[in-house]
Write an enzyme that holds these catalytic residues in place. Structure first.
Site, PDB file in Angstrom:
ATOM      1  N   TRP A 198       0.789  -1.225   0.000  1.00  0.00           N
ATOM      2  CA  TRP A 198       0.000   0.000   0.000  1.00  0.00           C
ATOM      3  C   TRP A 198       0.826   1.283   0.000  1.00  0.00           C
ATOM      4  O   TRP A 198       0.638   2.171  -0.836  1.00  0.00           O
ATOM      5  CB  TRP A 198      -0.989  -0.002   1.168  1.00  0.00           C
ATOM      6  CG  TRP A 198      -1.811   1.249   1.186  1.00  0.00           C
ATOM      7  CD1 TRP A 198      -1.791   2.243   2.111  1.00  0.00           C
ATOM      8  CD2 TRP A 198      -2.750   1.665   0.183  1.00  0.00           C
ATOM      9  NE1 TRP A 198      -2.659   3.247   1.759  1.00  0.00           N
ATOM     10  CE2 TRP A 198      -3.264   2.919   0.575  1.00  0.00           C
ATOM     11  CE3 TRP A 198      -3.199   1.099  -1.018  1.00  0.00           C
ATOM     12  CZ2 TRP A 198      -4.204   3.612  -0.180  1.00  0.00           C
ATOM     13  CZ3 TRP A 198      -4.135   1.794  -1.778  1.00  0.00           C
ATOM     14  CH2 TRP A 198      -4.625   3.030  -1.348  1.00  0.00           C
TER      15      TRP A 198
ATOM     16  N   ASP B 164      -2.171  -5.124  -1.135  1.00  0.00           N
ATOM     17  CA  ASP B 164      -3.217  -4.352  -0.452  1.00  0.00           C
ATOM     18  C   ASP B 164      -4.329  -4.006  -1.447  1.00  0.00           C
ATOM     19  O   ASP B 164      -4.574  -4.741  -2.418  1.00  0.00           O
ATOM     20  CB  ASP B 164      -2.575  -3.116   0.198  1.00  0.00           C
ATOM     21  CG  ASP B 164      -3.331  -2.593   1.406  1.00  0.00           C
ATOM     22  OD1 ASP B 164      -4.339  -1.882   1.204  1.00  0.00           O
ATOM     23  OD2 ASP B 164      -2.930  -2.872   2.546  1.00  0.00           O
TER      24      ASP B 164
ATOM     25  N   CYS C 278     -11.635   0.471   0.493  1.00  0.00           N
ATOM     26  CA  CYS C 278     -11.456   1.914   0.722  1.00  0.00           C
ATOM     27  C   CYS C 278     -11.276   2.676  -0.584  1.00  0.00           C
ATOM     28  O   CYS C 278     -11.517   3.874  -0.642  1.00  0.00           O
ATOM     29  CB  CYS C 278     -10.274   2.156   1.661  1.00  0.00           C
ATOM     30  SG  CYS C 278     -10.586   1.537   3.326  1.00  0.00           S
TER      31      CYS C 278
ATOM     32  N   LYS D 177      -5.641  -9.368   4.871  1.00  0.00           N
ATOM     33  CA  LYS D 177      -5.867  -8.085   5.545  1.00  0.00           C
ATOM     34  C   LYS D 177      -7.311  -7.685   5.257  1.00  0.00           C
ATOM     35  O   LYS D 177      -7.713  -7.569   4.093  1.00  0.00           O
ATOM     36  CB  LYS D 177      -4.891  -7.034   5.018  1.00  0.00           C
ATOM     37  CG  LYS D 177      -5.153  -5.637   5.595  1.00  0.00           C
ATOM     38  CD  LYS D 177      -4.055  -4.660   5.201  1.00  0.00           C
ATOM     39  CE  LYS D 177      -4.430  -3.234   5.542  1.00  0.00           C
ATOM     40  NZ  LYS D 177      -3.368  -2.271   5.170  1.00  0.00           N
TER      41      LYS D 177
ATOM     42  N   ASP E 106     -10.142  -4.924   5.755  1.00  0.00           N
ATOM     43  CA  ASP E 106     -10.304  -3.501   6.050  1.00  0.00           C
ATOM     44  C   ASP E 106     -11.746  -3.193   6.478  1.00  0.00           C
ATOM     45  O   ASP E 106     -12.598  -4.084   6.546  1.00  0.00           O
ATOM     46  CB  ASP E 106      -9.884  -2.699   4.807  1.00  0.00           C
ATOM     47  CG  ASP E 106      -9.276  -1.338   5.138  1.00  0.00           C
ATOM     48  OD1 ASP E 106      -9.519  -0.834   6.244  1.00  0.00           O
ATOM     49  OD2 ASP E 106      -8.574  -0.786   4.271  1.00  0.00           O
TER      50      ASP E 106
ATOM     51  N   TRP F 174      -8.922  -0.133  12.391  1.00  0.00           N
ATOM     52  CA  TRP F 174      -8.371   1.173  12.777  1.00  0.00           C
ATOM     53  C   TRP F 174      -8.507   1.467  14.276  1.00  0.00           C
ATOM     54  O   TRP F 174      -8.405   2.626  14.696  1.00  0.00           O
ATOM     55  CB  TRP F 174      -9.025   2.308  11.976  1.00  0.00           C
ATOM     56  CG  TRP F 174      -9.186   2.031  10.517  1.00  0.00           C
ATOM     57  CD1 TRP F 174      -8.256   1.446   9.708  1.00  0.00           C
ATOM     58  CD2 TRP F 174     -10.333   2.305   9.693  1.00  0.00           C
ATOM     59  NE1 TRP F 174      -8.758   1.344   8.419  1.00  0.00           N
ATOM     60  CE2 TRP F 174     -10.025   1.871   8.386  1.00  0.00           C
ATOM     61  CE3 TRP F 174     -11.590   2.890   9.934  1.00  0.00           C
ATOM     62  CZ2 TRP F 174     -10.924   1.980   7.328  1.00  0.00           C
ATOM     63  CZ3 TRP F 174     -12.490   3.005   8.875  1.00  0.00           C
ATOM     64  CH2 TRP F 174     -12.153   2.561   7.596  1.00  0.00           C
TER      65      TRP F 174
ATOM     66  N   ARG G 143      -5.379  -3.803  13.810  1.00  0.00           N
ATOM     67  CA  ARG G 143      -4.893  -2.427  13.827  1.00  0.00           C
ATOM     68  C   ARG G 143      -5.445  -1.720  15.053  1.00  0.00           C
ATOM     69  O   ARG G 143      -6.647  -1.781  15.344  1.00  0.00           O
ATOM     70  CB  ARG G 143      -5.320  -1.716  12.548  1.00  0.00           C
ATOM     71  CG  ARG G 143      -4.390  -2.008  11.365  1.00  0.00           C
ATOM     72  CD  ARG G 143      -3.250  -1.013  11.284  1.00  0.00           C
ATOM     73  NE  ARG G 143      -3.807   0.298  11.040  1.00  0.00           N
ATOM     74  CZ  ARG G 143      -4.173   0.741   9.843  1.00  0.00           C
ATOM     75  NH1 ARG G 143      -3.979  -0.009   8.765  1.00  0.00           N
ATOM     76  NH2 ARG G 143      -4.694   1.936   9.706  1.00  0.00           N
TER      77      ARG G 143
ATOM     78  N   ASP H 292      -4.284   5.069   9.984  1.00  0.00           N
ATOM     79  CA  ASP H 292      -3.142   4.847   9.082  1.00  0.00           C
ATOM     80  C   ASP H 292      -1.936   5.684   9.507  1.00  0.00           C
ATOM     81  O   ASP H 292      -2.061   6.870   9.815  1.00  0.00           O
ATOM     82  CB  ASP H 292      -3.502   5.260   7.658  1.00  0.00           C
ATOM     83  CG  ASP H 292      -4.486   4.296   7.024  1.00  0.00           C
ATOM     84  OD1 ASP H 292      -5.194   3.587   7.761  1.00  0.00           O
ATOM     85  OD2 ASP H 292      -4.554   4.275   5.793  1.00  0.00           O
TER      86      ASP H 292
HETATM   87  C1  GLA Z   1      -7.239   1.917   4.674  1.00  0.00           C
HETATM   88  C2  GLA Z   1      -6.260   1.076   5.463  1.00  0.00           C
HETATM   89  C3  GLA Z   1      -4.890   1.165   4.821  1.00  0.00           C
HETATM   90  C4  GLA Z   1      -4.953   0.701   3.374  1.00  0.00           C
HETATM   91  C5  GLA Z   1      -5.994   1.504   2.609  1.00  0.00           C
HETATM   92  C6  GLA Z   1      -6.256   0.940   1.233  1.00  0.00           C
HETATM   93  O1  GLA Z   1      -6.934   3.275   4.763  1.00  0.00           O
HETATM   94  O2  GLA Z   1      -6.218   1.480   6.799  1.00  0.00           O
HETATM   95  O3  GLA Z   1      -3.945   0.392   5.533  1.00  0.00           O
HETATM   96  O4  GLA Z   1      -5.259  -0.663   3.341  1.00  0.00           O
HETATM   97  O5  GLA Z   1      -7.249   1.529   3.301  1.00  0.00           O
HETATM   98  O6  GLA Z   1      -7.252   1.625   0.541  1.00  0.00           O
END
Ligand code: GLA
Length: 392
Positions: free
Chosen positions: A20, A55, A104, A130, A132, A167, A185, A189
């Site tokens: 990413w 990602d 996202c 992963k 999200d 997050w 997480r 970010d």
């Molecule tokens: C979110 C995640 C990031 C990444 C982006 C990809 O912001 O927290 O780590 O994976 O999406 O769009």
């Protein structure tokens, strides 16, 4: 809910590389092959980095008629062939999707199709997912959405590390393990800055450390389940990790002192170590930082304890982490603008007592000395001295 599965995966914090920060939405199959080769050629695989994770943006804009995810035209040979390529290099392969209707970046995602997608992932040979938090959640809460994918991964005939990317919004350290997660997480970010302005996207390194100090998340952290303060920004400029929809001003990249602090603290926190930079342009300083064996041993210590602050005052911080051999890692972090001496004593950090003599090893230089208990180090502005203290 699946809280009774044997937890063979993630016994130590996962280590690898994620696309990413380096490639954002422009990632291609060729980039992933190059990254896999580079992980081997740079010695990072040898140091323990094993996952190559694609990602967001690997998928086509439409699913097939039954809702399966299809690779985009930038992945012309498909994901099974790419997984084979990664596996042939002695590495493991990961993919990304989201616990909503869209990723996202607006691509098709997995809410309501968890089983179908987990079966695809297993057929393709993926080892890490992963997951999200973007897209429409259709009114379902986080635990419910993340448990659905945890159950789906549990049902397939393949061991897949489950990386929850929620997050930290609903305190995933409280429920991440119970929904089958191996890491979750704990923060927004991370961006390659020391501090991010409050109204801009993401957290700087110092912001993330403040957050890790403030949230009371250490209890759930340990073998099989890890708090994740996000990818390593070592090697990146501050624009990394942004989508094209979220422009920020380009400022200076992290200094060497800031990068040292970043890596020392991710190891002290026993954080997952997912490299986020383009490995083809890795500097010698960054490669040596990422392969520092003394620090990697602290990160990967079998006890799996997350380091915590012992003292945070007047720009001088001391943090420590108990280690399996009865010793501890102790970090001396300077938040100020001038070099300073920072001291503590073994009685103030978590070291097994009794002997009255301790061996100290400086994790940056390898220098060793003995102490009866006093510990004193000098740190440059924003830098961190870090030692390993072992009872003799
Ligand atoms: C979110 C995640 C990031 C990444 C982006 C990809 O912001 O927290 O780590 O994976 O999406 O769009």
């Amino acid at each position: 809910m699946t809280d009774d599965r044997p937890r063979q995966l993630g016994r130590t914090p996962p280590m690898g590389w994620n696309s990413w920060n380096a490639f954002s939405c422009d990632v291609t199959e060729a980039d992933i092959r190059t990254a896999a080769d580079a992980l081997v050629d740079t010695g990072l695989r040898e140091a323990g980095y094993e996952y190559i994770v694609v990602d967001d943006c690997w998928m086509a804009t439409e699913t097939d008629s039954e809702g399966r995810l299809l690779p985009s035209a930038d992945f012309p040979n498909g994901m099974a062939a790419l997984a084979d390529y990664v596996h042939e290099r002695g590495l493991k392969f990961g993919l990304y999707t989201s616990a909503g209707t869209k990723t996202c970046q607006g691509y098709p995602a997995s809410l309501g199709r968890e089983r179908l997608h987990a079966e695809q992932f297993a057929e393709w040979g993926i080892d890490y997912l992963k997951y999200d938090n973007c897209g429409d959640h259709r009114g379902r809460d986080a635990i419910d959405r993340y448990a659905a994918m945890g159950d789906a991964l549990e049902s397939v005939d393949r061991e897949i590390v489950y990386s929850i990317c929620e997050w930290g919004e609903n305190r995933p350290w409280k429920w991440g393990r119970n929904v089958g997660g191996h890491l979750w997480r704990a923060t927004d970010d991370l961006v390659a800055k020391w501090r991010a302005d409050p109204d801009e996207f993401g957290l700087g390194i110092a912001d993330a450390l403040d957050r890790m100090a403030d949230i009371d998340a250490g209890a759930a952290h340990g073998p099989g389940g890890w708090n994740d303060p996000d990818m390593l920004q070592i090697g990146n400029g501050p624009q990394s990790g942004q989508s094209e929809h979220e422009p920020v001003d380009v400022q200076r990249p992290l200094t060497k002192a800031e990068r040292r602090t970043h890596f020392a603290f991710w190891c002290l926190l026993a954080a997952p170590l997912m490299i986020g930079t383009d490995l083809t342009s890795l500097s010698r300083f960054d490669r040596e930082l990422l392969t520092n064996e003394r620090l990697l041993a602290i990160d990967q210590d079998p006890l799996g304890i997350q380091g915590t602050p012992d003292r945070r005052d007047s720009d001088a911080e001391v943090w420590s982490k108990r280690l399996a051999d009865g010793g501890a890692a102790v970090a001396f972090h300077n938040r100020g603008d001038a070099e300073r001496d920072i001291s503590t004593h073994v009685s103030a950090v978590d070291v097994a007592g009794g002997t009255g003599r301790y061996r100290v090893c400086d994790c940056w230089t390898g220098n060793e000395w003995d102490t009866g208990g006093s510990l004193a180090m000098t740190a440059d502005p924003r830098d961190t001295a870090i030692v390993r203290v072992t009872p003799c």
